[in-house]
Motif scaffolding. Structure first.
Motif, PDB file in Angstrom:
ATOM      1  N   THR A   1       0.845  -1.198   0.000  1.00 43.05           N
ATOM      2  CA  THR A   1       0.000   0.000   0.000  1.00 43.05           C
ATOM      3  C   THR A   1       0.880   1.248   0.000  1.00 43.05           C
ATOM      4  OG1 THR A   1      -0.070   0.107   2.412  1.00 43.05           O
ATOM      5  CG2 THR A   1      -1.780  -1.209   1.307  1.00 43.05           C
ATOM      6  N   ALA A   2       0.259   2.389  -0.288  1.00 43.40           N
ATOM      7  CA  ALA A   2       0.990   3.660  -0.275  1.00 43.40           C
ATOM      8  C   ALA A   2       1.556   3.921   1.124  1.00 43.40           C
ATOM      9  CB  ALA A   2       0.075   4.795  -0.705  1.00 43.40           C
ATOM     10  N   GLU A   3       0.767   3.615   2.146  1.00 43.87           N
ATOM     11  CA  GLU A   3       1.218   3.825   3.525  1.00 43.87           C
ATOM     12  C   GLU A   3       2.449   2.961   3.838  1.00 43.87           C
ATOM     13  OE1 GLU A   3      -1.908   3.091   2.640  1.00 43.87           O
ATOM     14  OE2 GLU A   3      -2.786   5.096   2.896  1.00 43.87           O
ATOM     15  N   ALA A   4       2.409   1.705   3.391  1.00 44.22           N
ATOM     16  CA  ALA A   4       3.545   0.806   3.623  1.00 44.22           C
ATOM     17  C   ALA A   4       4.768   1.275   2.849  1.00 44.22           C
ATOM     18  CB  ALA A   4       3.176  -0.617   3.222  1.00 44.22           C
ATOM     19  N   ALA A   5       4.560   1.758   1.628  1.00 43.61           N
ATOM     20  CA  ALA A   5       5.678   2.241   0.806  1.00 43.61           C
ATOM     21  C   ALA A   5       6.381   3.408   1.484  1.00 43.61           C
ATOM     22  CB  ALA A   5       5.170   2.650  -0.572  1.00 43.61           C
ATOM     23  N   ILE A   6       5.596   4.302   2.078  1.00 41.37           N
ATOM     24  CA  ILE A   6       6.177   5.446   2.796  1.00 41.37           C
ATOM     25  C   ILE A   6       6.896   4.955   4.049  1.00 41.37           C
ATOM     26  CG2 ILE A   6       5.614   7.525   4.108  1.00 41.37           C
ATOM     27  CD1 ILE A   6       3.260   7.924   2.092  1.00 41.37           C
ATOM     28  N   ARG A   7       6.278   4.040   4.770  1.00 42.66           N
ATOM     29  CA  ARG A   7       6.856   3.548   6.026  1.00 42.66           C
ATOM     30  C   ARG A   7       8.184   2.820   5.787  1.00 42.66           C
ATOM     31  NH1 ARG A   7       2.696   1.060   7.643  1.00 42.66           N
ATOM     32  NH2 ARG A   7       3.248  -1.129   7.365  1.00 42.66           N
ATOM     33  N   TYR A   8       8.247   2.035   4.714  1.00 44.42           N
ATOM     34  CA  TYR A   8       9.463   1.265   4.436  1.00 44.42           C
ATOM     35  C   TYR A   8      10.486   2.050   3.618  1.00 44.42           C
ATOM     36  CZ  TYR A   8       6.708  -2.730   6.047  1.00 44.42           C
ATOM     37  OH  TYR A   8       5.948  -3.586   6.792  1.00 44.42           O
ATOM     38  N   GLY A   9      10.142   3.270   3.216  1.00 37.12           N
ATOM     39  CA  GLY A   9      11.085   4.083   2.456  1.00 37.12           C
ATOM     40  C   GLY A   9      11.299   3.587   1.040  1.00 37.12           C
ATOM     41  N   ALA A  10      10.239   3.051   0.432  1.00 36.46           N
ATOM     42  CA  ALA A  10      10.352   2.547  -0.950  1.00 36.46           C
ATOM     43  C   ALA A  10      10.700   3.684  -1.905  1.00 36.46           C
ATOM     44  CB  ALA A  10       9.047   1.888  -1.369  1.00 36.46           C
ATOM     45  N   LEU A  11      11.467   3.354  -2.914  1.00 33.59           N
ATOM     46  CA  LEU A  11      11.921   4.350  -3.888  1.00 33.59           C
ATOM     47  C   LEU A  11      11.676   3.847  -5.304  1.00 33.59           C
ATOM     48  CD1 LEU A  11      15.374   5.119  -2.218  1.00 33.59           C
ATOM     49  CD2 LEU A  11      13.419   6.664  -2.244  1.00 33.59           C
ATOM     50  N   GLY A  12      11.853   4.758  -6.268  1.00 37.30           N
ATOM     51  CA  GLY A  12      11.835   4.378  -7.674  1.00 37.30           C
ATOM     52  C   GLY A  12      10.529   3.755  -8.126  1.00 37.30           C
ATOM     53  N   PRO A  13      10.606   2.833  -9.107  1.00 32.11           N
ATOM     54  CA  PRO A  13       9.398   2.208  -9.653  1.00 32.11           C
ATOM     55  C   PRO A  13       8.592   1.455  -8.602  1.00 32.11           C
ATOM     56  CG  PRO A  13      11.323   1.701 -11.011  1.00 32.11           C
ATOM     57  CD  PRO A  13      11.836   2.348  -9.776  1.00 32.11           C
TER      58      PRO A  13
ATOM     59  N   ALA B   1       8.059   2.361  -5.467  1.00 31.42           N
ATOM     60  CA  ALA B   1       7.195   3.345  -4.809  1.00 31.42           C
ATOM     61  C   ALA B   1       6.116   3.853  -5.763  1.00 31.42           C
ATOM     62  CB  ALA B   1       8.034   4.514  -4.298  1.00 31.42           C
ATOM     63  N   ARG B   2       6.504   4.116  -6.994  1.00 32.98           N
ATOM     64  CA  ARG B   2       5.545   4.658  -7.972  1.00 32.98           C
ATOM     65  C   ARG B   2       4.451   3.643  -8.310  1.00 32.98           C
ATOM     66  NH1 ARG B   2      10.477   7.112  -9.593  1.00 32.98           N
ATOM     67  NH2 ARG B   2      10.975   5.596 -11.220  1.00 32.98           N
ATOM     68  N   ALA B   3       4.741   2.334  -8.168  1.00 34.11           N
ATOM     69  CA  ALA B   3       3.714   1.309  -8.382  1.00 34.11           C
ATOM     70  C   ALA B   3       2.706   1.273  -7.242  1.00 34.11           C
ATOM     71  CB  ALA B   3       4.381  -0.057  -8.536  1.00 34.11           C
ATOM     72  N   SER B   4       3.036   1.946  -6.126  1.00 38.98           N
ATOM     73  CA  SER B   4       2.099   2.064  -4.996  1.00 38.98           C
ATOM     74  C   SER B   4       1.479   3.460  -4.925  1.00 38.98           C
ATOM     75  CB  SER B   4       2.823   1.749  -3.684  1.00 38.98           C
ATOM     76  OG  SER B   4       3.247   0.401  -3.660  1.00 38.98           O
TER      77      SER B   4
ATOM     78  N   LYS C   1      29.880   9.501   1.183  1.00 36.62           N
ATOM     79  CA  LYS C   1      28.867   8.579   1.710  1.00 36.62           C
ATOM     80  C   LYS C   1      27.870   8.318   0.595  1.00 36.62           C
ATOM     81  CE  LYS C   1      25.913   6.337   4.269  1.00 36.62           C
ATOM     82  NZ  LYS C   1      26.148   4.918   4.573  1.00 36.62           N
ATOM     83  N   ILE C   2      27.658   7.051   0.290  1.00 35.86           N
ATOM     84  CA  ILE C   2      26.778   6.664  -0.816  1.00 35.86           C
ATOM     85  C   ILE C   2      25.591   5.866  -0.270  1.00 35.86           C
ATOM     86  CG2 ILE C   2      26.624   5.417  -3.005  1.00 35.86           C
ATOM     87  CD1 ILE C   2      29.815   5.622  -2.969  1.00 35.86           C
ATOM     88  N   ARG C   3      24.395   6.254  -0.675  1.00 32.61           N
ATOM     89  CA  ARG C   3      23.215   5.460  -0.353  1.00 32.61           C
ATOM     90  C   ARG C   3      22.510   5.109  -1.662  1.00 32.61           C
ATOM     91  NH1 ARG C   3      18.368   8.410   2.239  1.00 32.61           N
ATOM     92  NH2 ARG C   3      17.992   8.773   0.029  1.00 32.61           N
ATOM     93  N   THR C   4      22.522   3.826  -2.007  1.00 26.22           N
ATOM     94  CA  THR C   4      21.850   3.390  -3.229  1.00 26.22           C
ATOM     95  C   THR C   4      20.384   3.150  -2.945  1.00 26.22           C
ATOM     96  OG1 THR C   4      22.236   1.032  -2.842  1.00 26.22           O
ATOM     97  CG2 THR C   4      23.995   2.254  -3.940  1.00 26.22           C
ATOM     98  N   PRO C   5      19.526   3.131  -3.959  1.00 26.99           N
ATOM     99  CA  PRO C   5      18.092   2.953  -3.728  1.00 26.99           C
ATOM    100  C   PRO C   5      17.726   1.582  -3.160  1.00 26.99           C
ATOM    101  CG  PRO C   5      18.580   2.927  -6.074  1.00 26.99           C
ATOM    102  CD  PRO C   5      19.824   3.394  -5.380  1.00 26.99           C
ATOM    103  N   SER C   6      18.561   0.579  -3.436  1.00 28.10           N
ATOM    104  CA  SER C   6      18.208  -0.786  -2.991  1.00 28.10           C
ATOM    105  C   SER C   6      18.980  -1.200  -1.744  1.00 28.10           C
ATOM    106  CB  SER C   6      18.457  -1.782  -4.124  1.00 28.10           C
ATOM    107  OG  SER C   6      19.767  -1.649  -4.627  1.00 28.10           O
TER     108      SER C   6
END
Length: 271
Positions: A149-161, A163-166, A266-271
């Motif tokens: 869900t959109a709420e879960a995507a925000i909570r888990y910090g989903a990114l990219g496609p 997040a956009r699929a939610s 410092k590098i943070r990748t999306p995955s």
């Protein structure tokens, strides 16, 4: 020298890392990159997105037991890899970015190759989009499965496609346009369903946007130089550089103490 190291963080999105690093280093050094170089960087970035998404499509299809789709999508992936090799000299680590610009130009012959390859890929992408949206057996493994869900995507910090699929409108190219995206804006691809089918749909629809962007850039490359002189010593300071990698936001923090070597990266990748 750091470009060669950072490019090898990821074999699928190597250009993402050199772009993010170069962008940050150029900001610290107060170097203005020529518009033509910025456009070529984005051109390669969108070709890399096609490469990454087709690779993802094949692996995901294989995990779902659809090996025909896996083999077909990876066969077509060769088209974009061959095009990247023609443009940059390399199929994997393209090594086209330098601090202050790019190494290779895109001439009329390359523009013709881009149109030919992208035209073929666009046709195949539309076919794959139809397959993943209509194949009965495949939909049994994707529709309504793995819903985020959109709420879960925000909570888990989903990114990219993902997040956009939610339904989360999160894309650095739109939220904070960088490089040539200010000159060649892209449209956002969203899906509200949040299931596996939506994740397939978002990636494939994104590729149609990439095809349009690649064609537009190839036909409207700004004139000018490919690079500018970059100072040997970078002034002291720190900066943040963000780019939209195929899998989401790649984040770079770069700190200079005023010498030839960064004090911290410092590098943070999306995955």
């Amino acid at each position: 020298q750091n470009l060669y190291l950072l490019e090898r963080i990821c074999g699928i999105c190597s250009h993402t890392h050199t772009s993010a690093y170069a962008q940050g280093a150029e900001k610290l050094a107060q170097v203005e990159v020529p518009p033509r170089a910025l456009a070529i960087r984005v051109l390669v970035a969108e070709l890399e997105r096609i490469h990454s998404h087709l690779l993802w499509l094949g692996v995901a299809a294989h995990e779902a037991g659809f090996d025909t789709l896996f083999m077909a999508s990876w066969r077509d992936r060769e088209t974009v890899m061959n095009l990247l090799e023609e443009l940059t000299g390399n199929r994997v680590n393209y090594s086209i970015s330098v601090l202050g610009g790019v190494k290779q130009d895109v001439g009329p012959e390359q523009v013709r190759s881009i149109h030919k390859s992208v035209g073929f890929l666009e046709e195949r992408i539309r076919y794959y989009l139809d397959v993943v949206s209509t194949d009965t057996l495949f939909l049994q493994r994707t529709r309504g499965i793995g819903v985020m869900t959109a709420e879960a995507a925000i909570r888990y910090g989903a990114l990219g496609p993902t997040a956009r699929a939610s339904g989360i409108p999160r894309d650095v190219r739109i939220d904070a346009p960088y490089g040539a995206y200010t000159r060649f804006p892209i449209s956002l691809t969203l899906d509200e369903r949040g299931d596996l089918e939506a994740k397939f749909a978002v990636r494939l629809k994104e590729l149609l946007v990439s095809c349009f962007t690649i064609r537009t850039i190839a036909d409207n490359l700004p004139p000018g130089e490919l690079s500018v002189r970059f100072p040997r010593r970078v002034p002291a300071g720190e900066t943040v550089s963000r780019v939209e990698a195929p899998r989401g936001e790649a984040f770079y923090f770069i700190k200079s103490a005023g010498g030839e070597t960064p004090e911290r990266i410092k590098i943070r990748t999306p995955s």
